[in-house]
Design an enzyme around this catalytic site. Structure first.
Site, PDB file in Angstrom:
ATOM      1  N   LYS A  12      30.699 -26.540  18.198  1.00  0.00           N
ATOM      2  CA  LYS A  12      31.746 -25.894  17.408  1.00  0.00           C
ATOM      3  C   LYS A  12      32.976 -25.674  18.286  1.00  0.00           C
ATOM      4  O   LYS A  12      32.858 -25.249  19.431  1.00  0.00           O
ATOM      5  CB  LYS A  12      31.254 -24.551  16.847  1.00  0.00           C
ATOM      6  N   HIS A  47      20.755 -20.876  18.865  1.00  0.00           N
ATOM      7  CA  HIS A  47      22.203 -20.662  18.758  1.00  0.00           C
ATOM      8  C   HIS A  47      22.658 -19.361  19.438  1.00  0.00           C
ATOM      9  O   HIS A  47      23.609 -19.353  20.211  1.00  0.00           O
ATOM     10  CB  HIS A  47      22.639 -20.612  17.287  1.00  0.00           C
TER      11      HIS A  47
HETATM   12  C1  BG6 Z   1      20.812 -23.945  11.370  1.00  0.00           C
HETATM   13  C2  BG6 Z   1      19.770 -23.081  10.742  1.00  0.00           C
HETATM   14  O1  BG6 Z   1      20.450 -24.296  12.666  1.00  0.00           O
HETATM   15  O2  BG6 Z   1      22.043 -23.240  11.409  1.00  0.00           O
HETATM   16  C3  BG6 Z   1      20.192 -22.646   9.352  1.00  0.00           C
HETATM   17  O3  BG6 Z   1      18.537 -23.780  10.670  1.00  0.00           O
HETATM   18  C4  BG6 Z   1      21.559 -22.015   9.391  1.00  0.00           C
HETATM   19  O4  BG6 Z   1      19.245 -21.745   8.796  1.00  0.00           O
HETATM   20  C5  BG6 Z   1      22.545 -22.893  10.147  1.00  0.00           C
HETATM   21  O5  BG6 Z   1      21.987 -21.812   8.072  1.00  0.00           O
HETATM   22  C6  BG6 Z   1      23.865 -22.197  10.332  1.00  0.00           C
HETATM   23  O6  BG6 Z   1      24.790 -23.110  10.829  1.00  0.00           O
HETATM   24  P1  BG6 Z   1      26.335 -22.945  10.561  1.00  0.00           P
HETATM   25  O7  BG6 Z   1      26.951 -24.070  11.314  1.00  0.00           O
HETATM   26  O8  BG6 Z   1      26.531 -23.032   9.082  1.00  0.00           O
HETATM   27  O9  BG6 Z   1      26.710 -21.594  11.084  1.00  0.00           O
END
Ligand code: BG6
Length: 486
Positions: free
Chosen positions: A179, A237
């Site tokens: 990102k 994350h």
């Molecule tokens: C993914 C998860 O890794 O990340 C999901 O498995 C989640 O559950 C997603 O919704 C969120 O990603 P972003 O980029 O939409 O914040």
């Protein structure tokens, strides 16, 4: 600048990740002129599709996921001319010889094998790539979470991949690292002389990391119920974000220098001794409520089950036990069905040691640096200023506000656009190394174990709220508050 000629083989090419993210990402890069003339993309999956049927499916994905004003028919035609399809079986040898033959003439190029499949297939696919002669020196493999369910299964997966591909050709994606605003964290910290001297326990009171989603589990309840928020978001994350905030400056921005520093942070995380005490960890599960203006169902209802111990929300108090961060809490939280989709990192500095102002000036609020990861990416630095006017000295907290959209006015590329091209370029900086993934599991595992033996269920919260009240208590007990919505 175009990358070197490559062939990208996507296993699981008819699945959700390929259709929603990978194909649109490659399409955008093609439009930006970054794919060389000869770049090829081969879809591979179980179904006995014809190449034409796969191409039709890819065309639909592009039309569905790339806004009409961002593409022309000619762009779509040029892109799909790069595509081909091979049917392969994941659990027997069907189709593998044919795939190897199709790739034989591309051996001199970079070969990227993207495993957009469930983790159960990582081992079998790698083994066959090896046995059918496709794991040669120009070949790289890309995998994505979940890399295991716990430390042991993560080690097994890493070992199965590692038997065929050496670590410098394994790319473990954490799409948060792709990102823009996350990469900007490194620019903010290491390209400005302003922050680094203040980036420690002497000057920072605490750090908050929030990744809130307004969506529920949508169609993924089957997967999600085996994972939960801790595995789905925190193990990867959120801990990666924590690492980027807390790591020491690497000597250079190269893959191992950065990953060595992140690993040290993971290893310095204080083990959570009592995960059942809500002083350290709170887990929640949403009940029916309202979100984005409409009534929404509860998690159990979506799952179609009477009961489930899976958490859709988690808040934690983490500590990095090293010289720089001793005593500074890192409050982490993530959840589904929160009031809004917002991800923020908030650094709260210590207040000035002494106030020269009268009580009538009002309280002095601590300076805060708010890094908004999504949506509306940007950085706000909250400073105390004088309220304008002749009424005497009154203080007010006002942000210096940098919105990326205003500052740059360019399209914000999706994380996968950057990450897939980094694989082609051979740049592993934004990918997780094996030891990092395992260190993250080492910290997470005692929490999972405590939960699996616990009698009590996750605490309920109403969809469209910021989680159970115990999560508020977790931070307020320390005399601090969550900064909802930055
Ligand atoms: C993914 C998860 O890794 O990340 C999901 O498995 C989640 O559950 C997603 O919704 C969120 O990603 P972003 O980029 O939409 O914040």
């Amino acid at each position: 600048i175009p990358v070197v000629p490559f062939v990208l083989v996507v296993f699981g090419a008819t699945g959700d990740l390929a259709r929603r993210k990978l194909l649109p990402a490659m399409f955008h890069r093609d439009m930006a002129g970054q794919l060389p003339e000869a770049a090829k993309i081969i879809g591979a999956a179980r179904g006995k599709l014809t190449a034409d049927a796969f191409i039709a499916l890819a065309r639909e994905s592009i039309i569905e996921h790339v806004p009409a004003e961002e593409r022309s028919e000619a762009d779509v035609e040029r892109f799909i001319a790069r595509l081909d399809y091979r049917a392969v079986e994941a659990d027997d040898d069907g189709g593998w010889q044919e795939l190897a033959q199709a790739l034989a003439s591309y051996r001199e190029r970079v070969n990227v094998f993207y495993l957009a499949t469930g983790p159960a297939l990582f081992g079998p696919i790698c083994e066959r790539l090896g046995r059918f002669g496709m794991a040669h020196g120009n070949a790289r493999v890309v995998v994505e979470k979940p890399i295991g369910k716990n430390l042991e299964s993560a080690k097994e997966l890493n070992a199965a991949i590692g038997k065929v591909f050496p670590e410098d050709r394994v790319y473990r994606i954490d799409h948060y690292l792709g990102k823009e605003a996350v990469q900007n964290l490194m620019a903010l910290r290491f390209a400005n002389g302003l922050f680094e001297p203040l980036w420690d326990a002497a000057h920072i009171d605490h750090v908050q990391i929030t990744v809130a989603e307004s969506l529920g589990v949508e169609g993924r309840a089957g997967y999600y119920d085996t994972a939960g928020a801790l595995r789905d978001m925190v193990q990867n994350h959120i801990l990666q974000l924590l690492c980027l905030v807390a790591m020491e400056p690497p000597a250079r921005l190269d893959a191992d220098a950065v990953r060595d520093e992140k690993l040290k942070v993971l290893r310095a995380l204080k083990p959570i001794a009592d995960a059942l005490s809500t002083q350290a960890v709170v887990r929640g599960q949403y009940r029916a409520g309202a979100s984005a203006g409409g009534a929404v169902r509860g998690y159990l209802d979506e799952l179609g089950a009477e009961t489930s111990t899976t958490e859709t929300f988690v808040a934690l108090k983490a500590e990095v036990q090293n010289w720089r961060w001793a005593g500074v809490p890192f409050y982490l939280r993530t959840g589904k069905r929160m009031p809004e989709r917002v991800s923020d990192i908030v650094i709260t500095f210590r207040p000035p040691p002494h106030s020269v102002f009268d009580a009538s000036a009002g309280p002095i609020e601590a300076n805060k640096l708010v890094i908004r990861l999504q949506p509306d990416e940007g950085v706000k630095l909250w400073l105390m200023t004088k309220d304008p006017g002749p009424g005497g000295m009154r203080l007010r907290s006002v942000p210096l506000d940098m919105s990326f959209a205003n500052a740059f006015q360019v399209r914000n590329p999706d994380a996968y656009e950057r990450l897939v091209l980094d694989v082609v370029r051979g740049n592993q900086t934004l990918f997780m190394r094996r030891d990092e993934v395992e260190a993250a599991w080492t910290w997470i595992e005692p929490i999972l174990e405590a939960w699996s033996n616990a009698a009590e269920l996750p605490k309920p919260y109403t969809a469209g709220t910021w989680g159970p009240s115990a999560a508020v208590a977790l931070i307020e007990r320390d005399g601090r508050t969550w900064l909802d919505g930055g």
